[in-house]
Enzyme design. Sequence first.
Site, PDB file in Angstrom:
ATOM      1  N   ASP A   1       0.988  -1.426  -0.413  1.00 20.64           N
ATOM      2  CA  ASP A   1      -0.313  -0.127  -0.206  1.00 20.64           C
ATOM      3  C   ASP A   1       0.982   1.416   0.260  1.00 20.64           C
ATOM      4  OD1 ASP A   1      -2.200   1.987   0.899  1.00 20.64           O
ATOM      5  OD2 ASP A   1      -1.577   2.043   2.636  1.00 20.64           O
TER       6      ASP A   1
ATOM      7  N   ASP B   1       0.000   4.840   1.053  1.00 20.00           N
ATOM      8  CA  ASP B   1      -0.322   6.801   2.338  1.00 20.00           C
ATOM      9  C   ASP B   1      -0.390   5.520   3.374  1.00 20.00           C
ATOM     10  OD1 ASP B   1      -0.656   8.532   2.719  1.00 20.00           O
ATOM     11  OD2 ASP B   1      -2.185   9.155   1.361  1.00 20.00           O
TER      12      ASP B   1
ATOM     13  N   ASP C   1      -1.696  -0.388   6.213  1.00 14.27           N
ATOM     14  CA  ASP C   1      -1.664   0.795   7.293  1.00 14.27           C
ATOM     15  C   ASP C   1      -3.807   1.084   7.566  1.00 14.27           C
ATOM     16  OD1 ASP C   1      -2.659   2.506   5.363  1.00 14.27           O
ATOM     17  OD2 ASP C   1      -2.201   3.630   6.778  1.00 14.27           O
TER      18      ASP C   1
END
Lengths: 266, 266
Positions: free
Chosen positions: B13, B15, B211
Amino acid sequence: MTWLRDIETFLIDLDGTLYRGNEVIEDAPAFIEWLQSSGRRYLYVTNNSSRTPEQVADHLRHLGIPAQTEDVFTSSQVAAEYIKTDGRSGKRVFAVGEGGLYTALTEAGCEVVKEGPADYVVQGIDRDFSYEKLKHASLLIQSGALFISTNVDKALPTEHGLLPGSGSLAAAIRTASGTEPLVMGKPAARMIDFAIERLGVSKDRAVVVGDNLETDILAGVNADVRTVLVLTGFSKEEHIESAEGRPTVVLHSLTDLRRHVEGTEQ
Amino acid sequence: MTWLRDIETFLIDLDGTLYRGNEVIEDAPAFIEWLQSSGRRYLYVTNNSSRTPEQVADHLRHLGIPAQTEDVFTSSQVAAEYIKTDGRSGKRVFAVGEGGLYTALTEAGCEVVKEGPADYVVQGIDRDFSYEKLKHASLLIQSGALFISTNVDKALPTEHGLLPGSGSLAAAIRTASGTEPLVMGKPAARMIDFAIERLGVSKDRAVVVGDNLETDILAGVNADVRTVLVLTGFSKEEHIESAEGRPTVVLHSLTDLRRHVEGTEQ
């Protein structure tokens, strides 16, 4: 159904009940004339938030149905009324809507603002809706403005098909802001409660008349006012079984309703 | 956690995992350089539908993170890939989105149409969203076009606050049309499955690194690929208990992840 003989006040839906689009439902003018001549009270109660009461009354008269501006109660007026009587001292409103909403808010003494800060975000149908408006509304709600939706009708039946309704714009703002709107129009009880209050009548002697189980009938059920479903519009008899709110009575037409009120139904 | 030593492919991922907005996460460049030098495979897997892979790679390089255009896989590319391999013969697409979506669709051979008829309605984030677009999308879906959403992220964290995400536009179209979208991006398994297929690697030796429990981790769970939650972004350790999908491993940083893969975590 003898209770219908004691009914003095009629809270009447418009589309599907008195007309369909630009076509009047045949017995609607005579029904309203009879209400008038027999001294009964009525109010046109509509989720439509884009038109002013004056425009709604014009449309009704154009179709041959007696109507004065003060006979009309729109979901935009309910929103304005709510804000007027709400505890918040600030009355700054960011409005996502059309003429009927702006007029109702302004007449109620609200300050309609183009940017923030705002005490309320009020949203109705807005055919000029944009990402910018969605963004402003969502940010203001996240900053503490109260999110009010005039109505959450998902789609508007028109001659061009089912067009996006106020409820689809409410869904965008709700998802972006993570906040549920306070709904003003049917099926919320608030609209019926405010209508009863405005007329100063008794709930026991009032009835909600409409063609839509999900809005008109459910609003009556939620407000604890009896209901008549007329089969001239959206909902059909077979939808009743699975409906969230069931009508007190189901009738084919307004003429049938008149007969039951007069006690001449046989 | 010794299974991490056998991992050959990292679906990473962006951001919250490699950067936060315009700020690189300290150990991200070294982590990617180590993946490269140790001969491991990786793909940047992002729900972002507005940027082209080239723009995403530019942004990463600008932050000091090694990236080529072909290292990037966006939700717009998943949508284009889906349509390319879907059974429908027509490839006319009404797109509600930005540059990254238009580029992906055009490169996949779709015919992007401005009005109907269309075989697909594909929607991503669109900061030029309007009632007109909502109306067209809804009418085309009601006429049989397949409704595809690149991603249903509700909001975009920015320096101006939480702005409306693709999911809020999807909510409007879903409500107006009465149709659920087929979701392409995380948490849908599809994005991970397509990434695995594109790299031609084994699911057993791949891991999703991210995240966000609700998107990255749930996508891995849905695709039956193991997951690493890094605590450098959106989700916190205390959110795991109530999450729909639980990570295989929780680690504080990419450096921790590297140590576990190398077997030097003590």
